[in-house]
Scaffold this active site. Structure first.
Site, short mmCIF file in Angstrom:
data_model
loop_
_atom_site.label_atom_id
_atom_site.label_comp_id
_atom_site.label_asym_id
_atom_site.label_seq_id
_atom_site.Cartn_x
_atom_site.Cartn_y
_atom_site.Cartn_z
N GLY A 46 60.86 16.11 10.67
CA GLY A 46 60.21 17.24 11.35
C GLY A 46 58.70 17.08 11.30
O GLY A 46 58.18 16.24 10.55
N GLN A 51 50.17 20.14 10.98
CA GLN A 51 50.01 18.91 10.18
C GLN A 51 49.14 17.85 10.87
O GLN A 51 48.67 16.93 10.22
CB GLN A 51 51.39 18.32 9.86
CG GLN A 51 52.21 19.20 8.92
CD GLN A 51 53.60 18.64 8.70
OE1 GLN A 51 54.48 18.85 9.53
NE2 GLN A 51 53.78 17.92 7.62
N CYS A 92 57.71 16.35 2.21
CA CYS A 92 56.77 16.76 3.26
C CYS A 92 55.86 15.58 3.58
O CYS A 92 55.32 14.94 2.66
CB CYS A 92 55.95 17.96 2.78
SG CYS A 92 54.79 18.58 4.02
N LEU A 93 55.67 15.31 4.85
CA LEU A 93 54.79 14.21 5.26
C LEU A 93 53.34 14.47 4.84
O LEU A 93 52.55 13.55 4.73
CB LEU A 93 54.89 13.98 6.77
CG LEU A 93 56.29 13.58 7.28
CD1 LEU A 93 56.30 13.53 8.80
CD2 LEU A 93 56.73 12.24 6.69
N HIS A 134 61.13 25.07 6.87
CA HIS A 134 59.98 24.31 6.32
C HIS A 134 58.88 24.20 7.38
O HIS A 134 57.70 24.43 7.09
CB HIS A 134 60.49 22.93 5.89
CG HIS A 134 59.46 21.99 5.39
ND1 HIS A 134 59.39 21.57 4.07
CD2 HIS A 134 58.44 21.34 6.02
CE1 HIS A 134 58.37 20.73 3.93
NE2 HIS A 134 57.78 20.57 5.10
N GLU A 135 59.27 23.86 8.61
CA GLU A 135 58.25 23.67 9.67
C GLU A 135 57.63 25.01 10.09
O GLU A 135 56.43 25.07 10.39
CB GLU A 135 58.86 22.97 10.90
CG GLU A 135 59.49 21.60 10.63
CD GLU A 135 58.60 20.65 9.87
OE1 GLU A 135 57.36 20.75 9.98
OE2 GLU A 135 59.14 19.79 9.16
N HIS A 138 54.88 25.82 7.85
CA HIS A 138 53.63 25.11 8.18
C HIS A 138 52.81 25.91 9.20
O HIS A 138 51.59 25.99 9.11
CB HIS A 138 53.93 23.72 8.76
CG HIS A 138 54.13 22.65 7.73
ND1 HIS A 138 53.20 22.36 6.77
CD2 HIS A 138 55.15 21.77 7.55
CE1 HIS A 138 53.64 21.35 6.02
NE2 HIS A 138 54.83 20.98 6.47
O1 K1U Z 1 57.19 18.83 7.66
C1 K1U Z 1 57.24 17.69 7.26
O2 K1U Z 1 56.35 17.24 6.58
C2 K1U Z 1 58.44 16.82 7.57
C3 K1U Z 1 59.47 16.82 6.44
C4 K1U Z 1 60.60 17.74 6.85
C5 K1U Z 1 61.54 18.14 5.75
C6 K1U Z 1 62.19 17.22 4.97
C7 K1U Z 1 63.07 17.63 3.97
C8 K1U Z 1 63.31 18.97 3.80
C9 K1U Z 1 62.65 19.87 4.58
C10 K1U Z 1 61.77 19.46 5.56
C11 K1U Z 1 59.96 15.40 6.27
O3 K1U Z 1 60.45 14.81 7.15
S1 K1U Z 1 59.78 14.69 4.69
C12 K1U Z 1 60.47 13.07 4.83
C13 K1U Z 1 61.94 13.01 5.01
O4 K1U Z 1 62.38 12.42 5.95
C14 K1U Z 1 62.90 13.65 4.08
C15 K1U Z 1 62.57 13.99 2.79
C16 K1U Z 1 63.50 14.60 1.96
C17 K1U Z 1 64.78 14.85 2.39
C18 K1U Z 1 65.13 14.49 3.69
C19 K1U Z 1 64.20 13.87 4.52
ZN ZN Z 2 56.05 19.54 5.64
#
Ligand code: K1U
Ligand code: ZN
Length: 169
Positions: A46, A51, A92-93, A134-135, A138
């Protein structure tokens, strides 16, 4: 299309509140294309416009294994949330390398515009529901580490600042 730099915690710009999109036009479609390219390149599931330092209510998500099912949510609003909540591990990225548990609604319904300006209501559970919440945080200027204890949050802040200093020097 262009890759956009992703803001990293504790950048204060991550705490800005995004404004609603007034019109889904070519400018917004171009923003969506850049966000999708940036999310896929960063291997995220996401990305919120916040971001990439754009403070408008736009989200992209792709939770598919094949990475071929993009979801675009413009001006998203939660129209229903389940009574049940669950704790899930999140990343989170904008906080690279940090994963921790956050409690969220188990399932949600979100109403939003797509990239054609059409209104859609989506029912989500599992990882999609987690990612939508989560998004949407943000867009309100909230990063997932704000759900953690002040002690954990401060440790993460110190670690991120050290990492950023090392990358710069
Ligand atoms: O918003 C962001 O920074 C993107 C985030 C989204 C997210 C991942 C996990 C749970 C809630 C929201 C990411 O993509 S983090 C990287 C990722 O691919 C990931 C990390 C943990 C679990 C699953 C995926
Ligand atoms: Zn995030």
């Amino acid at each position: 299309m262009a890759l956009r730099p992703i803001l990293c915690f504790p950048d204060p710009k991550l705490h800005k509140v995004a404004r609603p999109v007034q019109q889904v036009d070519e400018r917004i479609r171009s923003l969506v294309a850049d966000m999708l390219e940036t999310m896929y390149a960063a291997k995220g599931i996401g990305l919120a416009a916040t971001q990439i330092d754009v403070h408008e209510r736009v989200i992209v998500i792709d939770v598919s294994e094949e990475r071929n099912a993009p979801l675009v949510l413009i001006n998203p609003v939660l129209s229903w949330t389940s009574a049940e909540r669950h704790v899930n591990e999140e990343g989170c990225l904008s906080v690279p390398g940090i994963y921790d548990n956050v409690e969220r609604f188990d399932a949600v319904q979100v109403t939003a515009l797509d990239q054609d300006g059409q209104s859609r209501t989506i029912s989500a559970d599992g990882m999609l529901a987690v990612c939508i919440q989560h998004e949407m945080d943000h867009l309100l200027g909230k990063v997932f580490v704000e759900y953690l204890s002040p002690l954990k949050r401060n440790r993460i802040k110190t670690k991120m600042l050290k990492q950023q200093r090392e990358e710069r020097d």
